[in-house]
Design a protein around this motif. Structure first.
Motif, PDB file in Angstrom:
ATOM      1  N   TRP A  23      70.561  12.921  99.656  1.00 12.45           N
ATOM      2  CA  TRP A  23      70.194  13.965  98.699  1.00 12.45           C
ATOM      3  C   TRP A  23      70.902  13.908  97.263  1.00 12.45           C
ATOM      4  O   TRP A  23      70.134  13.898  96.236  1.00 12.45           O
ATOM      5  N   PHE A  24      72.230  13.523  97.392  1.00  8.58           N
ATOM      6  CA  PHE A  24      73.122  13.516  96.337  1.00  8.58           C
ATOM      7  C   PHE A  24      72.721  12.398  95.326  1.00  8.58           C
ATOM      8  O   PHE A  24      72.329  12.290  94.207  1.00  8.58           O
ATOM      9  N   MET A  25      72.599  11.336  96.005  1.00 10.66           N
ATOM     10  CA  MET A  25      72.272   9.727  95.406  1.00 10.66           C
ATOM     11  C   MET A  25      71.014  10.024  94.760  1.00 10.66           C
ATOM     12  O   MET A  25      70.843   9.327  93.726  1.00 10.66           O
ATOM     13  N   GLU A  38      76.603  18.971  89.742  1.00  6.65           N
ATOM     14  CA  GLU A  38      76.420  20.533  89.466  1.00  6.65           C
ATOM     15  C   GLU A  38      75.541  21.175  90.626  1.00  6.65           C
ATOM     16  O   GLU A  38      75.990  22.215  91.045  1.00  6.65           O
ATOM     17  N   LEU A  39      74.401  20.593  90.936  1.00  6.46           N
ATOM     18  CA  LEU A  39      73.488  20.956  91.727  1.00  6.46           C
ATOM     19  C   LEU A  39      74.066  20.908  93.122  1.00  6.46           C
ATOM     20  O   LEU A  39      73.874  22.002  94.114  1.00  6.46           O
ATOM     21  N   LEU A  41      77.400  21.240  94.323  1.00  2.00           N
ATOM     22  CA  LEU A  41      78.144  22.240  94.255  1.00  2.00           C
ATOM     23  C   LEU A  41      77.501  23.600  94.509  1.00  2.00           C
ATOM     24  O   LEU A  41      77.930  24.437  95.394  1.00  2.00           O
ATOM     25  N   GLU A  42      76.323  23.705  93.812  1.00  2.56           N
ATOM     26  CA  GLU A  42      75.548  25.085  94.033  1.00  2.56           C
ATOM     27  C   GLU A  42      74.791  25.093  95.370  1.00  2.56           C
ATOM     28  O   GLU A  42      75.083  26.285  96.083  1.00  2.56           O
ATOM     29  N   VAL A  43      74.405  24.333  95.994  1.00  2.00           N
ATOM     30  CA  VAL A  43      73.914  24.091  97.074  1.00  2.00           C
ATOM     31  C   VAL A  43      74.978  24.315  98.281  1.00  2.00           C
ATOM     32  O   VAL A  43      74.911  25.163  99.401  1.00  2.00           O
ATOM     33  N   TRP A  44      76.227  23.521  98.003  1.00  2.00           N
ATOM     34  CA  TRP A  44      77.349  23.717  99.147  1.00  2.00           C
ATOM     35  C   TRP A  44      77.812  25.305  98.936  1.00  2.00           C
ATOM     36  O   TRP A  44      78.418  25.665 100.004  1.00  2.00           O
ATOM     37  N   LYS A  45      78.022  25.861  97.933  1.00  2.18           N
ATOM     38  CA  LYS A  45      78.323  27.363  97.968  1.00  2.18           C
ATOM     39  C   LYS A  45      77.425  28.247  98.501  1.00  2.18           C
ATOM     40  O   LYS A  45      77.850  29.267  99.349  1.00  2.18           O
ATOM     41  N   ASP A  46      76.203  27.836  98.448  1.00  5.56           N
ATOM     42  CA  ASP A  46      75.259  28.666  99.100  1.00  5.56           C
ATOM     43  C   ASP A  46      75.089  28.558 100.953  1.00  5.56           C
ATOM     44  O   ASP A  46      75.215  29.385 101.573  1.00  5.56           O
ATOM     45  N   TYR A  47      75.163  27.169 101.084  1.00  4.97           N
ATOM     46  CA  TYR A  47      75.491  26.984 102.614  1.00  4.97           C
ATOM     47  C   TYR A  47      76.712  27.528 103.271  1.00  4.97           C
ATOM     48  O   TYR A  47      76.324  28.242 104.153  1.00  4.97           O
ATOM     49  N   GLY A  48      77.981  27.529 102.511  1.00  3.21           N
ATOM     50  CA  GLY A  48      78.945  28.293 103.056  1.00  3.21           C
ATOM     51  C   GLY A  48      78.802  29.758 103.180  1.00  3.21           C
ATOM     52  O   GLY A  48      79.200  30.128 104.386  1.00  3.21           O
ATOM     53  N   LYS A  49      78.204  30.321 102.221  1.00  3.30           N
ATOM     54  CA  LYS A  49      78.037  31.654 102.329  1.00  3.30           C
ATOM     55  C   LYS A  49      76.813  31.949 103.694  1.00  3.30           C
ATOM     56  O   LYS A  49      76.933  32.989 104.683  1.00  3.30           O
ATOM     57  N   ILE A 125      85.928  19.273  93.987  1.00  2.00           N
ATOM     58  CA  ILE A 125      84.815  19.876  94.777  1.00  2.00           C
ATOM     59  C   ILE A 125      85.398  20.796  95.717  1.00  2.00           C
ATOM     60  O   ILE A 125      84.989  21.800  96.040  1.00  2.00           O
ATOM     61  N   ASP A 126      86.438  20.384  96.437  1.00  2.00           N
ATOM     62  CA  ASP A 126      87.163  21.322  97.376  1.00  2.00           C
ATOM     63  C   ASP A 126      87.577  22.620  96.612  1.00  2.00           C
ATOM     64  O   ASP A 126      87.363  23.666  97.061  1.00  2.00           O
TER      65      ASP A 126
END
Length: 166
Positions: A23-25, A38-39, A41-49, A125-126
């Motif tokens: 997806w990233f590539m 940028e996108l 990071l937004e996906v991973w923020k939501d994924y974790g929540k 990222i972390d």
């Protein structure tokens, strides 16, 4: 011909990191690295929540920023989220902090295998993602990366502290 439960687990772990990388590539090819990051990071923020909410529900916990969970519970949730992708980690809980070790990181291994370890800012990222997840559970918590595989250390280590109440 059967796939064993261990093989199925290996496929699941590999699927998570593969879909993220692919997806990233794809986004990077079309919109460039900065937009892809940028996108992502937004996906991973939501994924974790989403994962934290699901785990809390399964464990009978309530995530309430006004009434934060104890550090042992936060550590358990963080260990569990990290282990979903095959990361080997362990947090040691002290009175007012958690010393969290990542001894094996599938994401870092994948970056190395693909030759992108110096291109993707792993530590940045972390900092963004894990701080976001921790502050979702407790807005008064923060963390500092004291060791990092990308720095050449033998592990990643985070010091997670409570006490920055906004």
């Amino acid at each position: 011909m059967d796939i064993t439960p261990e093989q199925m687990q290996e496929l699941r772990l590999g699927a998570l990191t593969a879909i993220d990388g692919l997806w990233f590539m794809a986004v990077e090819r079309k919109y460039g690295f900065d937009t892809a990051l940028e996108l992502d990071l937004e996906v991973w923020k939501d994924y974790g929540k989403v994962l934290l909410k699901r785990m809390a529900r399964m464990l009978g916990l309530t995530i309430d920023p006004e009434n934060p969970l104890d550090l042992s519970t936060i550590n358990y949730l963080l260990e569990t989220v990290c282990r979903l992708d095959g990361t080997q980690c362990e947090g040691v809980v002290h009175e007012d902090e958690i010393i969290f070790h990542v001894n094996r990181c599938s994401w870092w291994e994948n970056l190395n295998r693909s030759g992108r370890e110096s291109h993707v800012p792993c530590e940045y990222i972390d900092n963004v993602i894990f701080r976001h997840w921790l502050q979702f559970v407790d807005p008064g918590i923060d963390f500092e990366i004291t060791h990092a595989l990308p720095r050449g250390d033998d592990r990643c280590q985070w010091v997670i502290r409570r006490g920055i109440r906004a």
